[in-house]
Write a protein that holds these residues in place. Structure first.
Motif, PDB file in Angstrom:
ATOM      1  N   GLU A 595      34.691  45.345  13.278  1.00 38.84           N
ATOM      2  CA  GLU A 595      33.856  44.807  13.935  1.00 38.84           C
ATOM      3  C   GLU A 595      33.564  45.617  14.941  1.00 38.84           C
ATOM      4  OE1 GLU A 595      32.066  41.487  11.352  1.00 38.84           O
ATOM      5  OE2 GLU A 595      30.780  42.365  13.338  1.00 38.84           O
ATOM      6  N   ARG A 597      31.711  47.290  18.343  1.00 44.31           N
ATOM      7  CA  ARG A 597      32.249  46.274  19.117  1.00 44.31           C
ATOM      8  C   ARG A 597      30.664  47.735  20.458  1.00 44.31           C
ATOM      9  NH1 ARG A 597      36.319  43.070  19.987  1.00 44.31           N
ATOM     10  NH2 ARG A 597      34.802  42.293  21.548  1.00 44.31           N
ATOM     11  N   PRO A 598      30.256  46.364  21.664  1.00 41.91           N
ATOM     12  CA  PRO A 598      29.638  47.240  22.226  1.00 41.91           C
ATOM     13  C   PRO A 598      30.118  48.211  22.891  1.00 41.91           C
ATOM     14  CG  PRO A 598      29.695  45.449  22.531  1.00 41.91           C
ATOM     15  CD  PRO A 598      30.114  45.501  21.905  1.00 41.91           C
ATOM     16  N   SER A 603      29.195  46.488  28.438  1.00 47.85           N
ATOM     17  CA  SER A 603      30.173  45.280  28.557  1.00 47.85           C
ATOM     18  C   SER A 603      30.317  45.149  29.994  1.00 47.85           C
ATOM     19  CB  SER A 603      31.145  45.425  27.753  1.00 47.85           C
ATOM     20  OG  SER A 603      30.907  45.044  26.233  1.00 47.85           O
ATOM     21  N   PHE A 606      27.392  43.984  32.237  1.00 45.03           N
ATOM     22  CA  PHE A 606      26.738  42.858  31.964  1.00 45.03           C
ATOM     23  C   PHE A 606      27.507  41.578  32.471  1.00 45.03           C
ATOM     24  CE2 PHE A 606      22.961  41.675  30.164  1.00 45.03           C
ATOM     25  CZ  PHE A 606      22.442  42.852  29.610  1.00 45.03           C
ATOM     26  N   LEU A 609      26.555  41.619  35.868  1.00 47.78           N
ATOM     27  CA  LEU A 609      25.097  40.987  36.060  1.00 47.78           C
ATOM     28  C   LEU A 609      25.402  39.396  36.092  1.00 47.78           C
ATOM     29  CD1 LEU A 609      22.313  41.957  35.910  1.00 47.78           C
ATOM     30  CD2 LEU A 609      22.362  41.897  33.401  1.00 47.78           C
ATOM     31  N   THR A 610      26.892  39.147  35.732  1.00 50.26           N
ATOM     32  CA  THR A 610      26.667  37.642  35.371  1.00 50.26           C
ATOM     33  C   THR A 610      26.815  36.977  36.831  1.00 50.26           C
ATOM     34  OG1 THR A 610      27.507  38.782  32.755  1.00 50.26           O
ATOM     35  CG2 THR A 610      27.638  36.432  33.482  1.00 50.26           C
ATOM     36  N   PRO A 613      24.086  35.668  40.102  1.00 47.22           N
ATOM     37  CA  PRO A 613      23.586  34.452  40.441  1.00 47.22           C
ATOM     38  C   PRO A 613      24.835  33.671  41.180  1.00 47.22           C
ATOM     39  CG  PRO A 613      23.169  35.400  37.334  1.00 47.22           C
ATOM     40  CD  PRO A 613      24.188  36.323  38.439  1.00 47.22           C
ATOM     41  N   PHE A 614      25.691  34.110  40.852  1.00 45.12           N
ATOM     42  CA  PHE A 614      26.842  33.267  41.295  1.00 45.12           C
ATOM     43  C   PHE A 614      26.719  33.940  43.464  1.00 45.12           C
ATOM     44  CE2 PHE A 614      29.978  30.600  42.531  1.00 45.12           C
ATOM     45  CZ  PHE A 614      30.938  31.309  43.857  1.00 45.12           C
ATOM     46  N   PHE A 617      23.290  32.350  44.738  1.00 47.07           N
ATOM     47  CA  PHE A 617      23.243  30.889  44.169  1.00 47.07           C
ATOM     48  C   PHE A 617      24.211  30.462  46.031  1.00 47.07           C
ATOM     49  CE2 PHE A 617      24.352  25.963  44.339  1.00 47.07           C
ATOM     50  CZ  PHE A 617      26.385  26.336  44.407  1.00 47.07           C
ATOM     51  N   GLY A 620      22.022  31.379  48.559  1.00 44.02           N
ATOM     52  CA  GLY A 620      20.534  30.346  48.577  1.00 44.02           C
ATOM     53  C   GLY A 620      21.607  29.138  49.163  1.00 44.02           C
ATOM     54  N   VAL A 656      42.244  29.480  33.993  1.00 39.10           N
ATOM     55  CA  VAL A 656      42.142  30.820  33.948  1.00 39.10           C
ATOM     56  C   VAL A 656      43.811  30.992  33.451  1.00 39.10           C
ATOM     57  CG1 VAL A 656      42.168  33.207  35.183  1.00 39.10           C
ATOM     58  CG2 VAL A 656      40.672  31.270  35.806  1.00 39.10           C
ATOM     59  N   TRP A 659      43.655  30.751  29.672  1.00 36.45           N
ATOM     60  CA  TRP A 659      43.011  32.139  28.749  1.00 36.45           C
ATOM     61  C   TRP A 659      43.630  32.768  28.751  1.00 36.45           C
ATOM     62  CZ3 TRP A 659      39.266  35.554  30.642  1.00 36.45           C
ATOM     63  CH2 TRP A 659      38.456  36.066  29.836  1.00 36.45           C
TER      64      TRP A 659
ATOM     65  N   LEU B  32      19.817  23.722  43.544  1.00 39.46           N
ATOM     66  CA  LEU B  32      20.066  25.833  43.358  1.00 39.46           C
ATOM     67  C   LEU B  32      20.916  26.138  42.640  1.00 39.46           C
ATOM     68  CD1 LEU B  32      19.869  28.222  45.093  1.00 39.46           C
ATOM     69  CD2 LEU B  32      21.329  27.039  46.669  1.00 39.46           C
ATOM     70  N   TYR B  36      20.959  28.426  39.409  1.00 39.88           N
ATOM     71  CA  TYR B  36      22.254  29.237  39.587  1.00 39.88           C
ATOM     72  C   TYR B  36      23.047  29.628  37.780  1.00 39.88           C
ATOM     73  CZ  TYR B  36      27.275  30.809  39.428  1.00 39.88           C
ATOM     74  OH  TYR B  36      28.406  30.749  38.983  1.00 39.88           O
ATOM     75  N   TYR B  47      22.460  39.612  26.713  1.00 41.44           N
ATOM     76  CA  TYR B  47      23.571  40.490  26.718  1.00 41.44           C
ATOM     77  C   TYR B  47      24.110  40.186  25.144  1.00 41.44           C
ATOM     78  CZ  TYR B  47      28.483  42.143  26.473  1.00 41.44           C
ATOM     79  OH  TYR B  47      30.047  43.040  26.348  1.00 41.44           O
TER      80      TYR B  47
END
Lengths: 699, 115
Positions: A595, A597-598, A603, A606, A609-610, A613-614, A617, A620, A656, A659, B32, B36, B47
């Motif tokens: 396949e 792959r990017p 990768s 991103f 980027l992911t 949000p943490f 958070f 906030g 973790v 995984w 919040l 998130y 993505y």
């Protein structure tokens, strides 16, 4: 002698096989009979191989040792170490039956183990008791045989009721000379007859008083009746076989004949006067045993050798075997015709003369070529010989008939010479090939000037060319050493194409020469319309021809017309079978394209980027004024709270690890422990928290 | 009239804001958290849209982790909300314990599916 190796080249295939069949049909299926020689001794050494110093059971040990004893091979020292204890044990044991005692005594008679007289006397009395009580033929056989072996050891053994035993055994005989095994069985057997005669001979020699002459006479009559049932093969050998083939008990002609020979020769030794058995039957039996050649099994070899040793010097008549040491006589090396007359084991015969009554060619039924030639005797090599060169015998296959005449007329009853003996012999010689010519002719009558001379004593490299309108012609003469025309079995002309397609032609013979004319016009279809270079090969061969040959004559370039649409294709040529072991074709595998792959940078971007949000958070949370005010202050609840948060962190860490490298089972195992811990701690913490909140509320 | 609609919208938003400001802090924390999680899911979908869904199981587990934890957080919010008469008798600590437990189970499954 034989050209068969030449002719058996792969490419001659079918025609060579046919020639072999023709040649073998002209021999009347007789095995060549020669007296016992060195080959039998080597075969015995190969077949009888002791394992761990013994040959197996005592019966097998006896067979091996007796065969070696007759053939003059010394084996006792090797075997006695392991076998003597077994023999002693069998003789001294009280549970041994007559069969075991018999076999043990037999082997001991050859090995000569150290056994004291008392054991022998005990065994003798046991066997005497068996004879009194039994009425089974085999028990009589074992007991009487055992007593004979004990008597040989020097112990005094007397059979007290000889007449009674004789009657019991005789009662089992049948009217046709066969014997039953015991009074209950209805079937009679020839093999049992042999055993019975041997046992009766033993009884006669062991009995306390001499057995009546009339009784001996009755047994002699039984033997005569038994010999009436003898069977014969086409080549003059005689044998005994059972009348009914009972699958479980069937012993085969060799074992049955061996048993009868044993019985008759044993009986002839103890009986006074002569047995009325014709000499030819004894000779036929001897020939039967010799015609087996070298048997393949130990039992067969023992039966053969032991029977022949009984026949070697027996009181009925000793067979004399007439044989040819060599059946091929070469005119080129001026061989003499040699004839041997010996006993079955190759010992010297009494003085006699051999006469060749008749010699005739095997393929012609006409008048014999030679008659009444007396052979001269060479006393140094004990061979009778005849010079055949002055007799003007031509090459070919001959049937010779011999007759023996004994010098001493008294020997006529002691020895069995067998009247006339037919034997086969080849006379070979070098064949001259003459007037060989080869050439290409036009289809109208060709003239002989276009033929060229050929020297067939060596390969040639002719280069001929022809088209389909012409003919190929080959002719030559074959002359024997005595100047006659010779017609060999195989005269073949072979044409082989470049693609290995072959065509074989048989050459015909006229009165004076062999010739062949290949008319290509008629052969076009047979040649599959294949034009091109054809190699020419000539084969001439015969069993009587010492210079059989396969000559390459060169090649002929054939120009044949185009094949029509429906023409047959030439047969596919055999592929070298060893090609399959060579390297195979390379296989190019088609793999699934991986396949796309990017790119790595995308990768990673991103990933960052992911995680943003943490961060958002957390910001906030701070903006909302998150604080740890209701964290418990006293130590124990604080500890529980800390443990609670630590526990959750550990579980996440475990995930973790799961995984990264752990498997589900390990994770679940860990999770089990952590879960229990977490539930306990969490319950304590949260209930404390709940109680403090409730207290605040109520206050 | 456009002006009134736009000013209506503005008024709507302002009233929402003031109403929202009145919610207790712990509910705001949960909201919040939900935001998130949703933003994380959206980024993962973008993505996937760019590079294609090759390790589809990874994509699914990532998105479903966010969605699952969102759902659990919403359940927690419902149960903890004091104005919700249905869950009056349920102590909030109990709801929080359920939330933690379900999250742990969810994330075990996600980690297994991640590959």
């Amino acid at each position: 002698m034989s050209i068969f190796p030449l002719a058996m080249a792969r490419n001659l295939g079918l025609l060579g096989f046919l020639a072999l069949i023709y040649a073998s049909l002209s021999i009347p299926g007789a095995a060549v009979i020669r007296p016992i020689n060195e080959a039998h001794r080597s075969a015995a050494l190969e077949l009888f191989v002791p394992t761990h110093g013994s040959f197996g059971s005592l019966e097998e040990t006896y067979e091996a040792l007796r065969t070696f004893q007759i053939l003059g091979v010394e084996k006792s020292a090797e075997i006695s170490h392991a076998t003597c204890p077994v023999i002693v044990e069998k003789l001294e044991s009280s549970s041994s039956i007559s069969k075991d005692l018999f076999h043990a005594l037999r082997v001991n008679s050859i090995l000569g183990c150290q056994i004291d007289a008392r054991t022998f006397e005990d065994v003798a009395s046991k066997l005497q008791a068996v004879i009194k009580d039994t009425n089974s033929l085999l028990d009589f056989h074992y007991a009487v045989g055992g007593l004979l072996y004990i008597k040989d050891q020097g112990i005094n053994v007397i059979l007290s009721d000889g007449d009674g035993t004789f009657h019991s055994i005789k009662a089992l005989s049948q009217s046709d000379g066969r014997w039953r095994y015991d009074s209950n069985s209805a079937e009679s057997s020839t093999y049992a007859a042999g055993i019975a005669l041997e046992t009766i001979a033993g009884v006669v020699s062991l009995a306390d008083k001499v057995v009546d002459e009339s009784k001996i006479g009755i047994v002699k009559n039984d033997i005569v009746k038994l010999f009436d049932s003898i069977k014969s093969y086409d080549d003059g050998t005689l044998y005994f076989d059972e009348k009914h083939v009972d699958a479980s008990e069937y012993k085969g002609p060799l074992t049955t004949s061996a048993s009868v020979v044993r019985g008759v020769t044993a009986f002839a030794t103890v009986a006074s006067g002569r047995l009325n058995i014709p000499n030819d039957k004894m000779l036929g039996l001897a020939k039967f045993f010799l015609s087996i050649g070298i048997p393949g099994s130990t039992k067969d070899l023992f039966d053969q050798i032991e029977s022949l040793s009984r026949l070697e010097n027996n009181r009925v008549s000793i067979p004399l075997i007439l044989s040819l040491p060599s059946t091929v006589l070469s005119l080129t090396s001026k061989d003499q015709l040699k004839v041997e007359v010996t006993t079955v084991f190759g010992s010297a015969a009494p003085p006699l003369t051999v006469r060749m009554v008749q010699a005739s060619r095997s393929d012609s039924k006409g008048t014999p070529v030679l008659e009444n030639q007396e052979l001269q005797f060479d006393s140094e090599n004990t061979i009778h010989y005849l010079d055949i060169i002055p007799l003007k015998l031509d090459v070919g296959k001959y049937t010779l008939i011999f007759e023996i005449s004994l010098h001493d007329p008294e020997n006529t009853n002691t020895y069995a010479t067998g009247g006339r003996t037919r034997l086969m012999a080849f006379v070979t010689g070098s064949i001259k090939i003459d007037k060989a010519e080869i050439g290409i002719l036009e289809s109208d009558a060709g003239n002989s000037e276009t033929l060229q001379k050929l020297d067939l004593s060596r390969d040639s490299t002719l280069s001929l060319s022809a088209n389909h309108l012409q003919k190929l012609r080959l002719s030559f003469q074959l002359i024997t050493p005595l100047g006659h025309n010779f017609k060999p079995h195989q005269v073949f002309l072979k044409l082989r194409h470049e693609t290995n397609v072959e065509h074989i032609f048989v050459m015909e013979s006229s009165a004076r020469q062999f010739k062949i004319t290949l008319d290509f016009l008629g052969l076009v279809e047979r040649f599959y319309y294949l034009s091109g270079k054809y190699k020419i090969e000539l084969t001439v061969g015969d069993a009587a021809m010492e210079n059989s040959f396969l000559r390459a004559l060169g090649h002929v370039e054939l120009d044949l017309p185009e094949p029509p649409e429906k023409a047959a294709h030439p047969p596919p040529q055999p592929v070298d079978p060893y090609l399959r072991f060579g390297p195979k074709q390379e296989i190019s595998h088609i793999f699934r394209a991986p396949e796309k792959r990017p790119p790595k940078e995308l990768s990673l971007a991103f990933l960052a980027l992911t995680l943003l949000p943490f961060v958002g958070f957390l910001i906030g949370l701070m903006r909302l004024g998150v604080n740890l005010k209701s964290f418990p202050s006293s130590t124990v609840p604080a500890a529980f709270s800390i443990l609670f948060h630590v526990g959750i962190a550990v579980v996440l860490l475990l995930y973790v690890l799961f995984w990264l490298k752990l498997d589900l089972f390990t994770t679940l195992k860990g999770l089990g422990f952590l879960g229990v811990f977490l539930v306990f701690v969490g319950h304590r913490t949260l209930s404390y928290h709940a109680s403090t909140t409730a207290k605040l509320k109520s206050s | 009239m456009a002006k009134s609609t736009s000013s209506d919208a503005q008024m709507l938003i302002r009233s929402l804001r003031t109403a929202y400001a009145a919610t207790p802090t712990n509910l705001k924390i949960i909201d919040l958290y939900v935001v998130y999680a949703i933003v994380t899911a959206v980024i993962q979908v973008v993505y996937m849209g760019i590079v294609g869904s090759f390790p589809f199981n990874s994509f699914l587990s990532g998105v479903l982790s966010c969605v699952g934890t969102t759902v659990l957080a919403v359940c927690l919010r419902i149960q903890v909300n004091k104005e919700n008469k249905e869950f009056k008798d349920l102590p909030p600590e109990r709801a929080f314990a359920d939330f933690v437990l379900c999250n742990l189970v969810l994330h075990l499954v996600i980690m297994n599916f991640l590959g």
